[in-house]
Design an enzyme around this catalytic site. Structure first.
Site, PDB file in Angstrom:
ATOM      1  N   ASP A 106     -12.662  46.166   2.939  1.00 15.44           N
ATOM      2  CA  ASP A 106     -13.027  47.361   2.147  1.00 15.44           C
ATOM      3  C   ASP A 106     -11.825  47.961   1.419  1.00 15.44           C
ATOM      4  O   ASP A 106     -11.677  49.188   1.350  1.00 15.44           O
ATOM      5  CB  ASP A 106     -13.656  48.420   3.073  1.00 15.44           C
ATOM      6  CG  ASP A 106     -14.934  47.917   3.721  1.00 15.44           C
ATOM      7  OD1 ASP A 106     -15.216  48.363   4.846  1.00 15.44           O
ATOM      8  OD2 ASP A 106     -15.613  47.065   3.111  1.00 15.44           O
ATOM      9  N   GLY A 117     -31.754  43.851   1.814  1.00 20.31           N
ATOM     10  CA  GLY A 117     -31.388  43.399   0.483  1.00 20.31           C
ATOM     11  C   GLY A 117     -31.789  44.304  -0.654  1.00 20.31           C
ATOM     12  O   GLY A 117     -32.030  43.838  -1.774  1.00 20.31           O
ATOM     13  N   SER A 118     -31.853  45.604  -0.424  1.00 18.49           N
ATOM     14  CA  SER A 118     -32.259  46.498  -1.532  1.00 18.49           C
ATOM     15  C   SER A 118     -31.253  46.455  -2.673  1.00 18.49           C
ATOM     16  O   SER A 118     -31.620  46.526  -3.845  1.00 18.49           O
ATOM     17  CB  SER A 118     -32.453  47.929  -1.035  1.00 18.49           C
ATOM     18  OG  SER A 118     -31.213  48.531  -0.695  1.00 18.49           O
ATOM     19  N   HIS A 171     -19.795  49.364  -0.930  1.00 24.44           N
ATOM     20  CA  HIS A 171     -19.508  50.022   0.339  1.00 24.44           C
ATOM     21  C   HIS A 171     -20.001  51.463   0.255  1.00 24.44           C
ATOM     22  O   HIS A 171     -19.716  52.144  -0.744  1.00 24.44           O
ATOM     23  CB  HIS A 171     -17.996  49.982   0.610  1.00 24.44           C
ATOM     24  CG  HIS A 171     -17.599  50.595   1.899  1.00 24.44           C
ATOM     25  ND1 HIS A 171     -17.806  49.969   3.111  1.00 24.44           N
ATOM     26  CD2 HIS A 171     -17.014  51.782   2.184  1.00 24.44           C
ATOM     27  CE1 HIS A 171     -17.350  50.758   4.089  1.00 24.44           C
ATOM     28  NE2 HIS A 171     -16.873  51.860   3.549  1.00 24.44           N
ATOM     29  N   ARG A 190     -20.976  40.475   7.658  1.00 24.00           N
ATOM     30  CA  ARG A 190     -20.011  39.620   8.344  1.00 24.00           C
ATOM     31  C   ARG A 190     -18.650  39.777   7.696  1.00 24.00           C
ATOM     32  O   ARG A 190     -18.538  39.826   6.467  1.00 24.00           O
ATOM     33  CB  ARG A 190     -20.434  38.144   8.288  1.00 24.00           C
ATOM     34  CG  ARG A 190     -21.834  37.861   8.793  1.00 24.00           C
ATOM     35  CD  ARG A 190     -22.053  38.305  10.214  1.00 24.00           C
ATOM     36  NE  ARG A 190     -21.202  37.621  11.179  1.00 24.00           N
ATOM     37  CZ  ARG A 190     -21.097  37.991  12.462  1.00 24.00           C
ATOM     38  NH1 ARG A 190     -21.722  39.053  12.901  1.00 24.00           N
ATOM     39  NH2 ARG A 190     -20.324  37.318  13.278  1.00 24.00           N
ATOM     40  N   VAL A 191     -17.605  39.842   8.518  1.00 27.88           N
ATOM     41  CA  VAL A 191     -16.246  39.905   7.985  1.00 27.88           C
ATOM     42  C   VAL A 191     -15.830  38.488   7.597  1.00 27.88           C
ATOM     43  O   VAL A 191     -16.015  37.542   8.378  1.00 27.88           O
ATOM     44  CB  VAL A 191     -15.278  40.486   9.039  1.00 27.88           C
ATOM     45  CG1 VAL A 191     -13.833  40.411   8.529  1.00 27.88           C
ATOM     46  CG2 VAL A 191     -15.646  41.942   9.345  1.00 27.88           C
ATOM     47  N   LEU A 192     -15.301  38.336   6.408  1.00 21.04           N
ATOM     48  CA  LEU A 192     -14.920  37.019   5.895  1.00 21.04           C
ATOM     49  C   LEU A 192     -13.419  36.807   6.101  1.00 21.04           C
ATOM     50  O   LEU A 192     -12.619  37.751   5.997  1.00 21.04           O
ATOM     51  CB  LEU A 192     -15.274  36.920   4.416  1.00 21.04           C
ATOM     52  CG  LEU A 192     -16.779  36.993   4.115  1.00 21.04           C
ATOM     53  CD1 LEU A 192     -17.032  37.282   2.645  1.00 21.04           C
ATOM     54  CD2 LEU A 192     -17.484  35.709   4.551  1.00 21.04           C
ATOM     55  N   ARG A 250     -15.564  31.181  13.021  1.00 20.01           N
ATOM     56  CA  ARG A 250     -15.695  31.686  11.647  1.00 20.01           C
ATOM     57  C   ARG A 250     -15.447  30.599  10.600  1.00 20.01           C
ATOM     58  O   ARG A 250     -16.243  30.474   9.658  1.00 20.01           O
ATOM     59  CB  ARG A 250     -14.731  32.860  11.406  1.00 20.01           C
ATOM     60  CG  ARG A 250     -15.238  34.180  11.917  1.00 20.01           C
ATOM     61  CD  ARG A 250     -14.302  35.334  11.520  1.00 20.01           C
ATOM     62  NE  ARG A 250     -14.513  36.477  12.375  1.00 20.01           N
ATOM     63  CZ  ARG A 250     -15.536  37.333  12.205  1.00 20.01           C
ATOM     64  NH1 ARG A 250     -16.392  37.164  11.221  1.00 20.01           N
ATOM     65  NH2 ARG A 250     -15.686  38.346  13.045  1.00 20.01           N
TER      66      ARG A 250
HETATM   67  C1  GRF Z   1     -26.361  49.853   2.249  1.00 21.36           C
HETATM   68  O1  GRF Z   1     -26.016  51.168   2.611  1.00 21.36           O
HETATM   69  C2  GRF Z   1     -25.113  49.133   1.817  1.00 21.36           C
HETATM   70  O2  GRF Z   1     -24.158  49.981   1.206  1.00 21.36           O
HETATM   71  C3  GRF Z   1     -24.574  48.647   3.107  1.00 21.36           C
HETATM   72  O3  GRF Z   1     -25.727  48.157   3.768  1.00 21.36           O
HETATM   73  C4  GRF Z   1     -26.816  49.061   3.474  1.00 21.36           C
HETATM   74  C5  GRF Z   1     -28.087  48.290   3.248  1.00 21.36           C
HETATM   75  O4  GRF Z   1     -27.928  47.535   2.083  1.00 21.36           O
HETATM   76  N1  GRF Z   1     -23.577  47.654   2.928  1.00 21.36           N
HETATM   77  P1  GRF Z   1     -29.152  46.611   1.527  1.00 21.36           P
HETATM   78  O5  GRF Z   1     -30.398  47.478   1.494  1.00 21.36           O
HETATM   79  O6  GRF Z   1     -29.326  45.453   2.499  1.00 21.36           O
HETATM   80  O7  GRF Z   1     -28.708  46.190   0.162  1.00 21.36           O
END
Ligand code: GRF
Length: 201
Positions: free
Chosen positions: A145, A12-13, A109, A91-93, A65
């Site tokens: 995407d 979750g960064s 992305h 997950r693909v929605l 799903r």
């Molecule tokens: C990142 O490269 C993001 O672009 C991709 O997942 C990676 C980790 O994202 N979708 P995060 O640190 O969980 O936000």
């Protein structure tokens, strides 16, 4: 104030960057961080930032799903978000779920879309010998995407870059791009935002 829910799968960064920007700028309110994995590291980060959290484990739905997405929708309903931000959500929605959020769901992305939709984006950019790479924030549509692009951040690929070093160098660009695009989107501004790695603080 515009209410934002952030969907995550892992650390979750990007979610942290979004929440920090909203809490600092006051231009929207993070009302929920929702993960498809109860062990996602981002959930603890969100809780420590004072944001309500929830988890819907996709493994409980064994490939069903629609049932998984119904549970997602139920969790979202408790927070009543106006906009969904997918941030490392893996997950693909389905088209049905996406349709419910048409025009109100963003994703980040790690490539310069429309190049390299899907996975392994950094390796594919290197294999192609690209001199530039980066990340894209786009509106989510039923095509993976593929939605309208709202922002891109680019960097120069270094001769000694590996997929790992590229991912490490692109991530800060993601953290700079996503909050800026979301703030503009909340204000109704869908004009393209382009960032270079040199002007990313
Ligand atoms: C990142 O490269 C993001 O672009 C991709 O997942 C990676 C980790 O994202 N979708 P995060 O640190 O969980 O936000």
């Amino acid at each position: 104030m515009t209410r934002i829910a952030v969907l995550i799968s892992g650390g979750g960064s990007n979610m942290v960057a979004l929440v920090r920007a909203m809490q600092a700028g006051g231009w929207a309110e993070p009302v929920l961080v929702l993960a498809n994995d109860p062990d996602a590291g981002g959930l603890e980060k969100a809780r420590s930032m004072g944001v309500p959290i929830a988890a819907v484990d996709h493994r409980d739905f064994k490939g069903d799903r629609p049932a998984f997405e119904k549970a997602l929708s139920d969790a979202l309903a408790t927070a009543q978000p106006d906009i969904l931000c997918l941030a490392g959500f893996m997950r693909v929605l389905t088209a049905d779920f996406v349709a419910q959020w048409a025009g109100r769901m963003l994703n980040i992305h790690p490539s310069l879309l429309p190049k390299y939709k899907g996975l392994q984006t950094h390796a594919r950019a290197l294999d192609a010998g690209d001199l530039q790479h980066g990340c894209t924030v786009h509106e989510v549509t039923s095509e993976l995407d593929d939605g309208p692009i709202l922002g891109q951040a680019t960097l120069d690929v270094a001769p000694d870059d590996t997929p790992e070093t590229l991912a490490t160098r692109v991530l800060p660009l993601e953290h700079a791009l996503y909050p800026r695009v979301l703030e503009r989107f909340v204000a109704g501004d869908k004009t393209l935002l382009s960032l270079r790695d040199v002007n990313v603080d």
